[in-house]
Design a protein around this motif. Sequence first.
Motif, PDB file in Angstrom:
ATOM      1  N   ALA A 238      -2.465   4.626   0.394  1.00  0.00           N
ATOM      2  CA  ALA A 238      -1.611   4.271   1.530  1.00  0.00           C
ATOM      3  C   ALA A 238      -2.384   3.541   2.614  1.00  0.00           C
ATOM      4  CB  ALA A 238      -0.958   5.533   2.106  1.00  0.00           C
ATOM      5  N   SER A 239      -3.697   3.735   2.675  1.00  0.00           N
ATOM      6  CA  SER A 239      -4.463   3.115   3.751  1.00  0.00           C
ATOM      7  C   SER A 239      -5.503   2.123   3.228  1.00  0.00           C
ATOM      8  CB  SER A 239      -5.144   4.195   4.599  1.00  0.00           C
ATOM      9  OG  SER A 239      -5.862   5.084   3.777  1.00  0.00           O
TER      10      SER A 239
ATOM     11  N   PRO B 102      -3.648   3.116  10.696  1.00  0.00           N
ATOM     12  CA  PRO B 102      -4.252   4.069  11.643  1.00  0.00           C
ATOM     13  C   PRO B 102      -5.328   4.977  11.053  1.00  0.00           C
ATOM     14  CG  PRO B 102      -1.983   4.677  11.125  1.00  0.00           C
ATOM     15  CD  PRO B 102      -2.194   3.308  10.570  1.00  0.00           C
ATOM     16  N   LEU B 103      -5.287   5.249   9.748  1.00  0.00           N
ATOM     17  CA  LEU B 103      -6.298   6.170   9.197  1.00  0.00           C
ATOM     18  C   LEU B 103      -7.715   5.625   9.345  1.00  0.00           C
ATOM     19  CD1 LEU B 103      -4.907   7.830   5.943  1.00  0.00           C
ATOM     20  CD2 LEU B 103      -4.730   8.553   8.312  1.00  0.00           C
TER      21      LEU B 103
ATOM     22  N   ALA C 168       1.137   4.155  -2.872  1.00  0.00           N
ATOM     23  CA  ALA C 168       0.980   5.577  -2.571  1.00  0.00           C
ATOM     24  C   ALA C 168       2.150   6.384  -3.138  1.00  0.00           C
ATOM     25  CB  ALA C 168       0.877   5.780  -1.053  1.00  0.00           C
TER      26      ALA C 168
ATOM     27  N   GLN D 168      -3.517   9.277  -0.251  1.00  0.00           N
ATOM     28  CA  GLN D 168      -3.794   8.818   1.109  1.00  0.00           C
ATOM     29  C   GLN D 168      -4.650   7.550   1.080  1.00  0.00           C
ATOM     30  OE1 GLN D 168      -1.432  10.413   2.618  1.00  0.00           O
ATOM     31  NE2 GLN D 168      -2.696  10.839   4.415  1.00  0.00           N
TER      32      GLN D 168
ATOM     33  N   LEU E 182       1.128  10.114   8.797  1.00  0.00           N
ATOM     34  CA  LEU E 182      -0.145   9.808   9.458  1.00  0.00           C
ATOM     35  C   LEU E 182      -0.739   8.528   8.873  1.00  0.00           C
ATOM     36  CD1 LEU E 182      -1.837  13.299   9.861  1.00  0.00           C
ATOM     37  CD2 LEU E 182      -0.964  11.822  11.664  1.00  0.00           C
ATOM     38  N   ALA E 183      -0.596   8.361   7.561  1.00  0.00           N
ATOM     39  CA  ALA E 183      -1.145   7.160   6.921  1.00  0.00           C
ATOM     40  C   ALA E 183      -0.294   5.938   7.238  1.00  0.00           C
ATOM     41  CB  ALA E 183      -1.238   7.367   5.418  1.00  0.00           C
ATOM     42  N   VAL E 184       1.027   6.121   7.268  1.00  0.00           N
ATOM     43  CA  VAL E 184       1.953   5.006   7.545  1.00  0.00           C
ATOM     44  C   VAL E 184       2.941   5.480   8.611  1.00  0.00           C
ATOM     45  CG1 VAL E 184       3.587   3.362   6.548  1.00  0.00           C
ATOM     46  CG2 VAL E 184       1.747   4.284   5.135  1.00  0.00           C
ATOM     47  N   PRO E 185       2.596   5.321   9.886  1.00  0.00           N
ATOM     48  CA  PRO E 185       3.462   5.875  10.944  1.00  0.00           C
ATOM     49  C   PRO E 185       4.783   5.124  11.118  1.00  0.00           C
ATOM     50  CG  PRO E 185       1.534   4.815  11.905  1.00  0.00           C
ATOM     51  CD  PRO E 185       1.355   4.762  10.426  1.00  0.00           C
TER      52      PRO E 185
ATOM     53  N   ALA F 223       0.846  -1.196   0.000  1.00  0.00           N
ATOM     54  CA  ALA F 223       0.000   0.000   0.000  1.00  0.00           C
ATOM     55  C   ALA F 223       0.889   1.257   0.000  1.00  0.00           C
ATOM     56  CB  ALA F 223      -0.915  -0.002   1.222  1.00  0.00           C
ATOM     57  N   ALA F 224       1.948   1.221   0.807  1.00  0.00           N
ATOM     58  CA  ALA F 224       2.847   2.379   0.876  1.00  0.00           C
ATOM     59  C   ALA F 224       3.552   2.598  -0.458  1.00  0.00           C
ATOM     60  CB  ALA F 224       3.868   2.173   1.999  1.00  0.00           C
TER      61      ALA F 224
ATOM     62  N   SER G 257      -7.201  12.773  11.226  1.00  0.00           N
ATOM     63  CA  SER G 257      -6.745  14.045  11.767  1.00  0.00           C
ATOM     64  C   SER G 257      -6.508  15.058  10.661  1.00  0.00           C
ATOM     65  CB  SER G 257      -5.465  13.848  12.586  1.00  0.00           C
ATOM     66  OG  SER G 257      -4.541  13.091  11.854  1.00  0.00           O
TER      67      SER G 257
END
Lengths: 267, 350
Positions: free
Chosen positions: B110-111, B81-82, A7, B107, A98-101, A3-4, B87
């Motif tokens: 990514a999620s 986490p999303l 992105a 985004q 935020l999406a991938v901490p 997924a990352a 946020s």
Amino acid sequence: MSAAIRAEFRKFFTTRLWWGMAIAVILSGAAFAVLFALVFTSDIARGPQGAAVPTTDAALAKAVFTGGIQIGYLLTLAIGVMTIGAEYRHQTITATFLAVPRRGRVMGAKVISLLVIGAFYGVLSLAGAVGAGALVLTAKGHHPFADSSIWRTLALSLLVLGLWALIGLGAGILIPNQVAALLISIAVAWIVEPVLGLVLALTDWGQNISPYLPSRATAAMLESTSGGFDGQPVDQLSWWAGALVLAAYAAVMAGLGTWRTVRRDIA
Amino acid sequence: MDPAGPEPTGRIEVRGLTKHFGSFTAVDHLDLDVAPGRITGFLGPNGAGKTTTLRMLLGLVRPTAGTATIDGRRYADIPNPLTVVGSALEATNFHPGRTGRNHLRVQAAASGVSDKRVDELLELVGIPAAARKRAGGYSMGMRQRLGLAAAMLGDPHVLILDEPANGLDPEGIRWLRGFLRHLADEGRTLLISSHMLSEVEQTVDDVVIIANGRRVAQGTVEELRGEPTAFVRTSDPDRLTAALQQRGLRVAPKGSGLQVTTEDLAVVGDIAHASDVAIHELRSEQTHLEELFFNLTETEGDRNRLTGATSARAGGSPDLPPPTLPPPSGPPVDPSVIAAPPADAKETGR
């Protein structure tokens, strides 16, 4: 992780940067191939005054097809810098983390996507270079694909662009200002480092160091001969050793960048 | 979104959270609780440490000490986490050369959220057409709406919004209030930071006020607001006091007049009239909450003037050191006056 990576590709292909770069890479690949093909096959270069000119058809083809690679890797170096520099500059790095901490995962996704993007531009560069270069070489009576090692050179040139992109990724993190990072890394890779390589080659002790510089390792990897100040071919590593050396530079730069990124506060 | 795990409740817990930027303490042993399913206002003057606290909660800034958890987990430990926490931190987090829609699609990728949801959200926040233009030309209001859409992307139970009303026009603020209320009615937990009490006072259930990186007050809005009072100045305080008390109102002398525990000024006026007492002044007093907050923001303004351009932003820390807290006092002031300009405008303006 996938997924990352997806992105990262979306980030790259949703701004205008990519196709501007694509045009530049194709054109420079074709232009340098034609230029090199004409110069290396000219009577002056092949006459008694000529020096450091590829003599066999295979060496000639390698030099011609990879003539635009230096411009190509300078461009992917810039792409590497901007991959991370633009994120900090426009603060999209906040959304990214935020999406991938897990930041190591983000950096891994950037490394993989840059290697693929490097190969993508490598294909474009070669499309221009092989297309235009083979035409000129054939017209001049040389065989453009004299032996199979040419194919290895072409394949490795895809990797070259990816590895330079990773060097850029590291530079983009270690030099916090994106514009400064771009100027410094391009200036070093284009002018400072090649000149340093030539100067080092003049000294006894430096002769042993210069083959390990990134641009010299790149030339070794592609088996493209190049001349020193005296016009004679300089010593270079074997193709596989050059590949290992360049990969080591890429790994160190991307590794330092990752180490720095994982610890940094995003404020 | 995580069928294997227990149903998330959305409780935010902050314990002993501390952040030093060099010698400057942005957040100082902060404790904070956000109850599930409620809207909590996170209030404080510019530079109180709100943004730093939220960024630590979201794993962007590493705490010097202490913990910040959502449903008992650090943000970085939440898988995808999303889908749990949404946020919106700043209104400027977009690449100017990328469209708003493509920003959301990045985004979404990514999620693991579908691209269809991106378009649904753009409809929801009211910018479906504009989001197809590059973000460089967006107004502040557009950015806020796009930020809200990004926060909603994974349909999270918890929403953390940093100054969501900044840059919105009055119509936009009204829209935002309705939107936030709608989200809370769906059972989501909302944490909303603001430096303007008036922006959030009508929206939030609970309030946490911080200053100087420390918690100053925490409670429900009703608790902190206290009982409404009126101030009255009269020709004959003793007689009016007796008359008011006779009608069951609590009265106490205050300054040159009396403080009456009521929100209905007409009652006081009628009683005075009936008792034949002349009124020289009669007005509603600030609530305790307003007074408390006004003192914080007012002295914060002084502080900004003193520090001027040496404010911490350039030095790598986003927050200014706020002042010490004076006792609640001073003349009553319309709460709308509290509306200070953003820190940037204030710093450059002086």
